[in-house]
Design a protein around this motif. Structure first.
Motif, PDB file in Angstrom:
ATOM      1  N   SER A 129      44.654  46.328  35.861  1.00  0.00           N
ATOM      2  CA  SER A 129      43.383  45.943  36.920  1.00  0.00           C
ATOM      3  C   SER A 129      42.760  46.198  37.652  1.00  0.00           C
ATOM      4  O   SER A 129      42.828  47.657  37.215  1.00  0.00           O
ATOM      5  CB  SER A 129      44.091  45.177  37.311  1.00  0.00           C
ATOM      6  OG  SER A 129      44.846  45.806  38.810  1.00  0.00           O
TER       7      SER A 129
ATOM      8  N   ASN B  76      37.369  35.778  29.499  1.00  0.00           N
ATOM      9  CA  ASN B  76      38.464  37.113  29.814  1.00  0.00           C
ATOM     10  C   ASN B  76      38.784  38.654  28.348  1.00  0.00           C
ATOM     11  O   ASN B  76      38.862  37.533  27.710  1.00  0.00           O
ATOM     12  CB  ASN B  76      39.826  36.593  29.727  1.00  0.00           C
ATOM     13  CG  ASN B  76      40.738  35.877  30.777  1.00  0.00           C
ATOM     14  OD1 ASN B  76      41.362  36.321  31.796  1.00  0.00           O
ATOM     15  ND2 ASN B  76      40.536  34.657  30.688  1.00  0.00           N
TER      16      ASN B  76
ATOM     17  N   HIS C 196      42.063  45.518  32.266  1.00  0.00           N
ATOM     18  CA  HIS C 196      42.111  43.593  31.673  1.00  0.00           C
ATOM     19  C   HIS C 196      40.629  43.258  33.029  1.00  0.00           C
ATOM     20  O   HIS C 196      41.336  43.203  33.657  1.00  0.00           O
ATOM     21  CB  HIS C 196      43.664  42.738  31.894  1.00  0.00           C
ATOM     22  CG  HIS C 196      43.341  41.477  31.784  1.00  0.00           C
ATOM     23  ND1 HIS C 196      42.484  41.084  29.979  1.00  0.00           N
ATOM     24  CD2 HIS C 196      43.191  40.468  32.943  1.00  0.00           C
ATOM     25  CE1 HIS C 196      43.037  39.582  30.331  1.00  0.00           C
ATOM     26  NE2 HIS C 196      43.305  39.759  31.671  1.00  0.00           N
TER      27      HIS C 196
ATOM     28  N   ASP D 174      34.237  41.818  38.149  1.00  0.00           N
ATOM     29  CA  ASP D 174      35.068  41.448  38.274  1.00  0.00           C
ATOM     30  C   ASP D 174      36.333  40.286  38.985  1.00  0.00           C
ATOM     31  O   ASP D 174      35.375  40.729  40.718  1.00  0.00           O
ATOM     32  CB  ASP D 174      36.306  42.727  37.969  1.00  0.00           C
ATOM     33  CG  ASP D 174      37.492  42.190  37.643  1.00  0.00           C
ATOM     34  OD1 ASP D 174      38.057  41.568  36.749  1.00  0.00           O
ATOM     35  OD2 ASP D 174      38.355  43.005  38.738  1.00  0.00           O
TER      36      ASP D 174
ATOM     37  N   ALA E  34      38.648  39.420  40.148  1.00  0.00           N
ATOM     38  CA  ALA E  34      40.022  39.817  40.643  1.00  0.00           C
ATOM     39  C   ALA E  34      39.727  40.423  41.942  1.00  0.00           C
ATOM     40  O   ALA E  34      40.476  40.024  42.630  1.00  0.00           O
ATOM     41  CB  ALA E  34      41.364  40.214  39.618  1.00  0.00           C
ATOM     42  N   SER E  35      38.366  41.562  41.489  1.00  0.00           N
ATOM     43  CA  SER E  35      39.068  42.891  42.149  1.00  0.00           C
ATOM     44  C   SER E  35      37.441  42.852  42.787  1.00  0.00           C
ATOM     45  O   SER E  35      37.602  43.153  43.925  1.00  0.00           O
ATOM     46  CB  SER E  35      38.627  44.373  41.347  1.00  0.00           C
ATOM     47  OG  SER E  35      37.568  44.404  40.587  1.00  0.00           O
TER      48      SER E  35
END
Length: 254
Positions: A60, A141, A76, A108, A110-111
């Motif tokens: 990730s 994605n 990803h 990104d 998610a982070s």
């Protein structure tokens, strides 16, 4: 045995100039050959490392900053491109065709990390017209891998007076872009794998493969051997010629 060696050395007279040339060029050629061998081994380790990490499962984006050696790690990502700050890397050739590589900041989700993502190569056949590309507006994605250039990265910065985007550069370090944009981002470029919003993504691992370095090493060693052989030949040949010349001159004098 010692007498024969001493006798042979007395007959060896290469001359001062050839000796000086050999003393300078021979170590240089051998040194360059050894350097090419070392570079070949380094490139082979790089290729082997890439092959191992290339088949690993992607991590990730949040894990990137935790890695001490992120080179060639697959990642990803899910997030948005910053189309406003696009960079075009010039002088990128593919199959003999001129083109550019498109780099854009990528956020990104998610982070929360900013990444410099290379979306791939696109042709630029007519320099009178700017390259044509589009950028997805929605979140995408995709998978990418961390590119770490061998050795020091050569950096070219845009003209400070020029603030026009997209920018055409020869090279760019991510840190230079983050500093200009006032963002905290990942310090290495990521190269996208084939997926949404990508162009040509068949990336070479290294510009010059290990086999070419070894071929260059063979050439340098061959030239060193040829130089040494020529030096030995001249040493023996000169000695054989001198008595013949001396005898001829003394006959004429009488």
């Amino acid at each position: 045995m010692k007498t024969s060696i001493a006798s042979a050395m007395k007959r060896f007279r290469p001359g001062l100039a050839p000796t000086l040339v050999v003393l300078v060029l021979l170590p240089l050629m051998v040194g360059l050959g050894c350097w090419q061998v070392s570079r070949g081994h380094e490139k082979q380790r790089l290729v082997d490392s890439y092959a191992e990490r290339r088949v690993a499962e992607p991590i990730s984006g949040a894990q990137l900053n935790e890695l001490t050696d992120p080179a060639f790690r697959r990642v990803h990502l899910r997030g948005l491109f910053d189309a406003e700050h696009s960079v075009l890397l010039d002088n990128r050739m593919r199959d003999g065709k001129a083109g550019v590589e498109l780099l854009q900041p990528f956020h990104d989700q998610a982070s929360g990390l900013w990444l410099l993502l290379n979306r791939g190569w696109l042709p630029w056949p007519d320099r009178r017209r700017p390259p044509v590309f589009s950028t997805p507006e929605q979140a995408v994605n995709l998978d990418a891998w961390v590119y770490v250039a061998p050795g020091e990265t050569f950096q070219l910065h845009a003209d400070p007076a020029s603030t026009q985007w997209p920018r055409l550069l020869t090279a760019l370090h991510p840190a230079a872009l983050w500093a200009e944009l006032g963002r905290s981002g990942f310090t290495y470029e990521l190269r996208a794998e084939a997926g949404p919003g990508t162009y040509e993504t068949t990336w070479p691992i290294v510009a010059m493969g290990p086999e070419k370095h070894l071929a260059y090493a063979v050439q340098w060693f061959a030239m060193a051997l040829a130089l040494l052989a020529l030096y030995l030949y001249l040493g023996w040949h000169n000695k054989k010629e001198k008595p013949h010349g001396s005898g001829h001159e003394s006959t004429q004098h009488v």
